[in-house]
Design a protein around this motif. Structure first.
Motif, PDB file in Angstrom:
ATOM      1  N   LEU A  10       0.806  -1.230   0.000  1.00 36.85           N
ATOM      2  CA  LEU A  10       0.000   0.000   0.000  1.00 36.85           C
ATOM      3  C   LEU A  10       0.837   1.278   0.000  1.00 36.85           C
ATOM      4  N   HIS A  11       2.170   1.128  -0.168  1.00 31.72           N
ATOM      5  CA  HIS A  11       3.016   2.328  -0.258  1.00 31.72           C
ATOM      6  C   HIS A  11       4.323   1.942  -0.939  1.00 31.72           C
ATOM      7  N   CYS A  12       4.386   2.211  -2.241  1.00 30.77           N
ATOM      8  CA  CYS A  12       5.562   1.835  -3.030  1.00 30.77           C
ATOM      9  C   CYS A  12       5.878   2.962  -4.001  1.00 30.77           C
ATOM     10  N   HIS A  13       7.147   3.425  -3.989  1.00 31.07           N
ATOM     11  CA  HIS A  13       7.555   4.483  -4.917  1.00 31.07           C
ATOM     12  C   HIS A  13       7.989   3.851  -6.234  1.00 31.07           C
ATOM     13  N   VAL A  14       7.023   3.357  -6.988  1.00 31.51           N
ATOM     14  CA  VAL A  14       7.325   2.691  -8.255  1.00 31.51           C
ATOM     15  C   VAL A  14       8.149   3.594  -9.171  1.00 31.51           C
ATOM     16  N   GLY A  89      -1.223  10.394  -2.251  1.00 33.28           N
ATOM     17  CA  GLY A  89      -0.044  10.099  -1.449  1.00 33.28           C
ATOM     18  C   GLY A  89       1.205  10.083  -2.309  1.00 33.28           C
ATOM     19  N   GLU A  90       2.312  10.388  -1.815  1.00 35.51           N
ATOM     20  CA  GLU A  90       2.581  10.548  -0.406  1.00 35.51           C
ATOM     21  C   GLU A  90       2.398  12.001  -0.005  1.00 35.51           C
ATOM     22  N   VAL A  91       1.627  12.209   1.058  1.00 32.64           N
ATOM     23  CA  VAL A  91       1.425  13.534   1.622  1.00 32.64           C
ATOM     24  C   VAL A  91       1.660  13.433   3.126  1.00 32.64           C
ATOM     25  N   LEU A 153      -1.799   5.636   7.751  1.00 36.01           N
ATOM     26  CA  LEU A 153      -0.539   6.137   8.278  1.00 36.01           C
ATOM     27  C   LEU A 153       0.556   5.171   7.849  1.00 36.01           C
ATOM     28  N   HIS A 154       1.445   5.676   6.990  1.00 32.91           N
ATOM     29  CA  HIS A 154       2.506   4.838   6.438  1.00 32.91           C
ATOM     30  C   HIS A 154       3.724   4.909   7.361  1.00 32.91           C
ATOM     31  N   TRP A 155       4.341   3.759   7.659  1.00 35.85           N
ATOM     32  CA  TRP A 155       5.544   3.672   8.497  1.00 35.85           C
ATOM     33  C   TRP A 155       5.395   4.520   9.762  1.00 35.85           C
ATOM     34  N   SER A 201       5.874  -1.724   1.191  1.00 31.23           N
ATOM     35  CA  SER A 201       7.323  -1.925   1.022  1.00 31.23           C
ATOM     36  C   SER A 201       8.097  -0.632   1.268  1.00 31.23           C
ATOM     37  N   ASP A 202       7.488   0.519   0.999  1.00 33.12           N
ATOM     38  CA  ASP A 202       8.187   1.804   0.904  1.00 33.12           C
ATOM     39  C   ASP A 202       9.414   1.702  -0.003  1.00 33.12           C
ATOM     40  N   ALA A 203       9.376   0.796  -0.971  1.00 34.77           N
ATOM     41  CA  ALA A 203      10.471   0.698  -1.943  1.00 34.77           C
ATOM     42  C   ALA A 203      10.625   2.046  -2.644  1.00 34.77           C
ATOM     43  N   PRO A 204      11.847   2.478  -2.959  1.00 39.19           N
ATOM     44  CA  PRO A 204      13.109   1.768  -2.765  1.00 39.19           C
ATOM     45  C   PRO A 204      13.819   2.133  -1.456  1.00 39.19           C
ATOM     46  N   PHE A 205      13.125   2.657  -0.471  1.00 34.01           N
ATOM     47  CA  PHE A 205      13.815   3.235   0.682  1.00 34.01           C
ATOM     48  C   PHE A 205      14.213   2.238   1.764  1.00 34.01           C
ATOM     49  N   LEU A 206      13.812   0.969   1.635  1.00 33.65           N
ATOM     50  CA  LEU A 206      14.207  -0.018   2.643  1.00 33.65           C
ATOM     51  C   LEU A 206      15.283  -0.959   2.126  1.00 33.65           C
TER      52      LEU A 206
HETATM   53 MN    MN Z   1       7.523   6.841   1.181  1.00 30.97          MN
END
Ligand code: MN
Length: 268
Positions: A10-14, A89-91, A153-155, A201-206
């Motif tokens: 539900l949160h991926c920076h494709v 998002g992301e906001v 609420l992400h992360w 995933s919050d890819a690619p930040f993890l």
């Molecule tokens: Mn993010």
């Protein structure tokens, strides 16, 4: 026909990954429901094009709080695109040391986003709240109602007290694998109501230490969640699938587990 999803992101920076088009194809092949968040409204038209034939990847229109200092003038564009996108998002807000000096302008932009979301209705928001959990929740309470805006609420990394109030208000939590290893992350995971838990995933930040991001990474997060909450992996997967379905239904999309027709009809 309905095709069962195998994972939920539900949160991926494709659009920040090395090959977005290939990644989207991989999400479809592996049947990973993916919310492709963006960081600037200028990226929206391209993200919309990339995802328009995808069955499993949906774009979200965003303006990242870390960029608001330079890009606050894009808030008009953001609000304009929000009319056509049920996912936003992301906001959010970032109160950490590096971005604290832009907090007043961040709050102004976030308020605009929330007021617009409330006015339009049926908007689902993926929200950043680093070092600003309390402020994010106050803004949600001030400007939105649970009938018209669904906040994720992400992360989330604030206290469990704020998490409990946020859950009470109607917030969902998207959980990533880094949270499985941190004490606050584990506390949030243990205390969140089952019907508000999602994965991301919050890819690619993890990426650190684990090579590149794969669409299947979120499946492993379900396993970790099940362990922490003391339920079977099957039960955890079922709970998350049900929650994702509820989130998509709120956005006017009848089934995320999906055929492309139902998804894109709803997107207009
Ligand atoms: Mn993010």
């Amino acid at each position: 026909m309905r095709v069962a999803a195998r994972g939920f992101d539900l949160h991926c920076h494709v659009d920040l990954l090395p090959d977005p088009v290939a990644y989207i194809a991989e999400c479809d092949r592996k049947r990973i429901v993916t919310l492709a968040v963006t960081t600037t409204p200028r990226a929206w038209p391209q993200n919309r094009r990339w995802t328009e034939r995808s069955s499993f990847v949906v774009p979200a229109i965003g303006l990242h709080p870390e960029l608001v200092g330079q890009r606050h003038s894009e808030v008009g564009l953001l609000e304009q695109f929000m009319a056509e996108s049920p996912f936003v998002g992301e906001v959010g807000l970032d109160g950490s040391l590096s971005y604290r000096d832009t907090l007043p302008i961040q709050k102004d932009v976030f308020s605009h986003v929330l007021v617009s979301a409330e006015r339009i209705g049926a908007r689902v928001l993926s929200i950043h709240s680093r070092r600003a959990g309390r402020e994010v929740l106050s803004a949600l309470i001030r400007h939105t109602t649970p009938a018209r805006v669904l906040p994720i609420l992400h992360w989330f990394s604030d206290s469990t007290a704020v998490a409990a109030e946020a859950a009470e208000f109607g917030c969902y939590f998207s959980i990533n694998r880094r949270m499985l290893d941190s004490s606050i992350g584990r506390a949030v995971i243990r205390s969140a109501p089952a019907h508000r838990i999602l994965t991301e995933s919050d890819a690619p930040f993890l990426r650190a230490g684990r090579g590149s991001s794969e669409p299947g990474d979120v499946i492993g997060t379900i396993v970790g969640l099940a362990e922490l909450r003391g339920v079977s992996v099957e039960e955890m997967r079922g709970t998350i699938a049900f929650n994702v379905e509820r989130v998509f239904a709120f956005a006017g999309i009848s089934s995320p587990c999906f055929n492309s027709a139902s998804l894109h009809d709803a997107n207009g």
